[in-house]
Design a protein around this motif. Structure first.
Motif, PDB file in Angstrom:
ATOM      1  N   UNK A 116     -28.904  55.748 -28.757  1.00  0.00           N
ATOM      2  CA  UNK A 116     -30.164  55.460 -28.062  1.00  0.00           C
ATOM      3  C   UNK A 116     -30.123  54.082 -27.417  1.00  0.00           C
ATOM      4  N   UNK A 117     -29.464  53.133 -28.079  1.00  0.00           N
ATOM      5  CA  UNK A 117     -29.319  51.790 -27.517  1.00  0.00           C
ATOM      6  C   UNK A 117     -28.490  51.830 -26.232  1.00  0.00           C
ATOM      7  N   UNK A 118     -27.439  52.631 -26.229  1.00  0.00           N
ATOM      8  CA  UNK A 118     -26.612  52.760 -25.030  1.00  0.00           C
ATOM      9  C   UNK A 118     -27.397  53.380 -23.878  1.00  0.00           C
ATOM     10  N   UNK A 119     -28.228  54.367 -24.205  1.00  0.00           N
ATOM     11  CA  UNK A 119     -29.066  54.991 -23.186  1.00  0.00           C
ATOM     12  C   UNK A 119     -30.040  53.973 -22.610  1.00  0.00           C
ATOM     13  N   UNK A 120     -30.640  53.168 -23.474  1.00  0.00           N
ATOM     14  CA  UNK A 120     -31.573  52.138 -23.016  1.00  0.00           C
ATOM     15  C   UNK A 120     -30.867  51.122 -22.120  1.00  0.00           C
ATOM     16  N   UNK A 121     -29.642  50.760 -22.476  1.00  0.00           N
ATOM     17  CA  UNK A 121     -28.866  49.828 -21.649  1.00  0.00           C
ATOM     18  C   UNK A 121     -28.565  50.445 -20.281  1.00  0.00           C
ATOM     19  N   UNK A 122     -28.177  51.706 -20.284  1.00  0.00           N
ATOM     20  CA  UNK A 122     -27.854  52.386 -19.027  1.00  0.00           C
ATOM     21  C   UNK A 122     -29.074  52.448 -18.107  1.00  0.00           C
ATOM     22  N   UNK A 123     -30.230  52.767 -18.672  1.00  0.00           N
ATOM     23  CA  UNK A 123     -31.446  52.842 -17.869  1.00  0.00           C
ATOM     24  C   UNK A 123     -31.828  51.455 -17.346  1.00  0.00           C
ATOM     25  N   UNK A 124     -31.554  50.413 -18.132  1.00  0.00           N
ATOM     26  CA  UNK A 124     -31.816  49.053 -17.681  1.00  0.00           C
ATOM     27  C   UNK A 124     -30.960  48.678 -16.486  1.00  0.00           C
ATOM     28  N   UNK A 125     -29.707  49.111 -16.488  1.00  0.00           N
ATOM     29  CA  UNK A 125     -28.822  48.858 -15.346  1.00  0.00           C
ATOM     30  C   UNK A 125     -29.342  49.586 -14.107  1.00  0.00           C
ATOM     31  N   UNK A 126     -29.837  50.801 -14.312  1.00  0.00           N
ATOM     32  CA  UNK A 126     -30.397  51.564 -13.185  1.00  0.00           C
ATOM     33  C   UNK A 126     -31.572  50.811 -12.562  1.00  0.00           C
ATOM     34  N   UNK A 127     -32.427  50.216 -13.393  1.00  0.00           N
ATOM     35  CA  UNK A 127     -33.544  49.420 -12.873  1.00  0.00           C
ATOM     36  C   UNK A 127     -33.021  48.295 -11.977  1.00  0.00           C
ATOM     37  N   UNK A 187     -26.319  62.407 -24.583  1.00  0.00           N
ATOM     38  CA  UNK A 187     -25.215  62.254 -23.637  1.00  0.00           C
ATOM     39  C   UNK A 187     -25.652  62.650 -22.227  1.00  0.00           C
ATOM     40  N   UNK A 188     -26.413  63.738 -22.131  1.00  0.00           N
ATOM     41  CA  UNK A 188     -26.878  64.177 -20.816  1.00  0.00           C
ATOM     42  C   UNK A 188     -27.845  63.168 -20.216  1.00  0.00           C
ATOM     43  N   UNK A 189     -28.657  62.524 -21.065  1.00  0.00           N
ATOM     44  CA  UNK A 189     -29.577  61.506 -20.558  1.00  0.00           C
ATOM     45  C   UNK A 189     -28.804  60.332 -19.962  1.00  0.00           C
ATOM     46  N   UNK A 190     -27.711  59.937 -20.629  1.00  0.00           N
ATOM     47  CA  UNK A 190     -26.862  58.870 -20.078  1.00  0.00           C
ATOM     48  C   UNK A 190     -26.219  59.331 -18.773  1.00  0.00           C
ATOM     49  N   UNK A 191     -25.825  60.600 -18.719  1.00  0.00           N
ATOM     50  CA  UNK A 191     -25.284  61.150 -17.478  1.00  0.00           C
ATOM     51  C   UNK A 191     -26.308  61.082 -16.352  1.00  0.00           C
ATOM     52  N   UNK A 192     -27.577  61.319 -16.688  1.00  0.00           N
ATOM     53  CA  UNK A 192     -28.632  61.240 -15.669  1.00  0.00           C
ATOM     54  C   UNK A 192     -28.743  59.818 -15.121  1.00  0.00           C
ATOM     55  N   UNK A 193     -28.607  58.841 -16.001  1.00  0.00           N
ATOM     56  CA  UNK A 193     -28.615  57.441 -15.552  1.00  0.00           C
ATOM     57  C   UNK A 193     -27.437  57.185 -14.623  1.00  0.00           C
ATOM     58  N   UNK A 194     -26.295  57.685 -15.007  1.00  0.00           N
ATOM     59  CA  UNK A 194     -25.089  57.508 -14.198  1.00  0.00           C
ATOM     60  C   UNK A 194     -25.260  58.152 -12.818  1.00  0.00           C
ATOM     61  N   UNK A 195     -25.865  59.330 -12.797  1.00  0.00           N
ATOM     62  CA  UNK A 195     -26.084  60.016 -11.529  1.00  0.00           C
ATOM     63  C   UNK A 195     -27.004  59.209 -10.624  1.00  0.00           C
ATOM     64  N   UNK A 196     -28.050  58.624 -11.209  1.00  0.00           N
ATOM     65  CA  UNK A 196     -28.954  57.791 -10.419  1.00  0.00           C
ATOM     66  C   UNK A 196     -28.212  56.576  -9.880  1.00  0.00           C
ATOM     67  N   UNK A 197     -27.359  55.972 -10.717  1.00  0.00           N
ATOM     68  CA  UNK A 197     -26.581  54.821 -10.285  1.00  0.00           C
ATOM     69  C   UNK A 197     -25.639  55.159  -9.150  1.00  0.00           C
ATOM     70  N   UNK A 198     -25.032  56.337  -9.198  1.00  0.00           N
ATOM     71  CA  UNK A 198     -24.122  56.771  -8.132  1.00  0.00           C
ATOM     72  C   UNK A 198     -24.877  56.899  -6.809  1.00  0.00           C
ATOM     73  N   UNK A 199     -26.084  57.458  -6.868  1.00  0.00           N
ATOM     74  CA  UNK A 199     -26.887  57.598  -5.653  1.00  0.00           C
ATOM     75  C   UNK A 199     -27.191  56.221  -5.067  1.00  0.00           C
ATOM     76  N   UNK A 200     -27.593  55.277  -5.920  1.00  0.00           N
ATOM     77  CA  UNK A 200     -27.896  53.923  -5.441  1.00  0.00           C
ATOM     78  C   UNK A 200     -26.656  53.285  -4.819  1.00  0.00           C
TER      79      UNK A 200
END
Length: 208
Positions: A116-127, A187-200
């Motif tokens: 969950x901490x990794x997911x939170x970090x990934x979403x923070x990078x997306x922001x 894992x899929x939630x982290x993938x969703x963050x990654x997908x958003x990052x790729x779009x950006x």
């Protein structure tokens, strides 16, 4: 005399709305991490539903702004793609929270906090990445993209460790099922963050 900017709008509202969507997604991951590291780990679903509603509201506003605006600061397809990618993050987090609330009694022995901490970090990078669209700094965006990729790679490594536990023979069938299901949702939630990052990142490449 009205300027073109007055007639067509500056397009700043799109950056603001995308920021709001990214922050709402991040807040949902924060709520999950706080819940997972709490001593009792009791699900507080209101926090997830509120973040999801904020994300949904931002998504609807983005769609309406695309209809109302003659000019946009980014290509319409890119705005739609990013809005859709951001929308999927809190949706996945809420899915975890809803299911977790139904299976709490079977999950007390499983520590979800590190993932969950990794997911939170990934979403923070997306922001950070979404906010950076205002400046289109390719060098900075590349650094953030690599950071997001590293988080995804670490999550993949942890998933391999998880499967090692699943096939160790120490767990009963219900534990195996729950462990696999819930970690795959994360894992899929982290993938969703990654997908958003790729779009950006692709938007930045196109416009820098």
């Amino acid at each position: 005399m009205f300027s073109l900017q007055t007639i067509f709008g500056s397009g700043k509202q799109f950056f603001t709305l995308l920021d709001e969507a990214a922050v709402a997604a991040h807040d949902s991951t924060k709520a999950l991490y706080q819940m997972m590291k709490a001593a009792d780990r009791q699900p507080a679903l209101d926090a997830f539903k509120l973040a999801r509603q904020r994300e949904r509201t931002a998504s609807e506003k983005i769609g309406q702004a695309l209809v109302d605006s003659f000019m946009t600061p980014l290509e319409r397809e890119d705005i739609e793609a990013l809005g859709s990618a951001l929308y999927k993050i809190p949706k996945q987090v809420e899915k975890f929270a809803d299911r977790y609330s139904l299976a709490t009694q079977h999950l007390a022995h499983i520590d979800f906090a590190p993932r969950a901490a990794m997911l939170e970090q990934a979403a923070g990078v997306v922001v950070e990445m979404v906010h950076g669209l205002r400046h289109m700094n390719l060098d900075k965006m590349t650094v953030l993209n690599e950071k997001l990729r590293s988080i995804e790679n670490e999550a993949d490594r942890l998933m391999l460790e998880l499967y090692r536990d699943i096939y160790s023979g120490r767990l009963d069938h219900l534990q195996m099922f729950l462990l696999k299901e819930f970690f795959e949702i994360l894992e899929k939630a982290i993938d969703r963050c990654r997908e958003a990052g790729v779009v950006v990142y692709q938007i930045t490449l196109k416009n820098s």
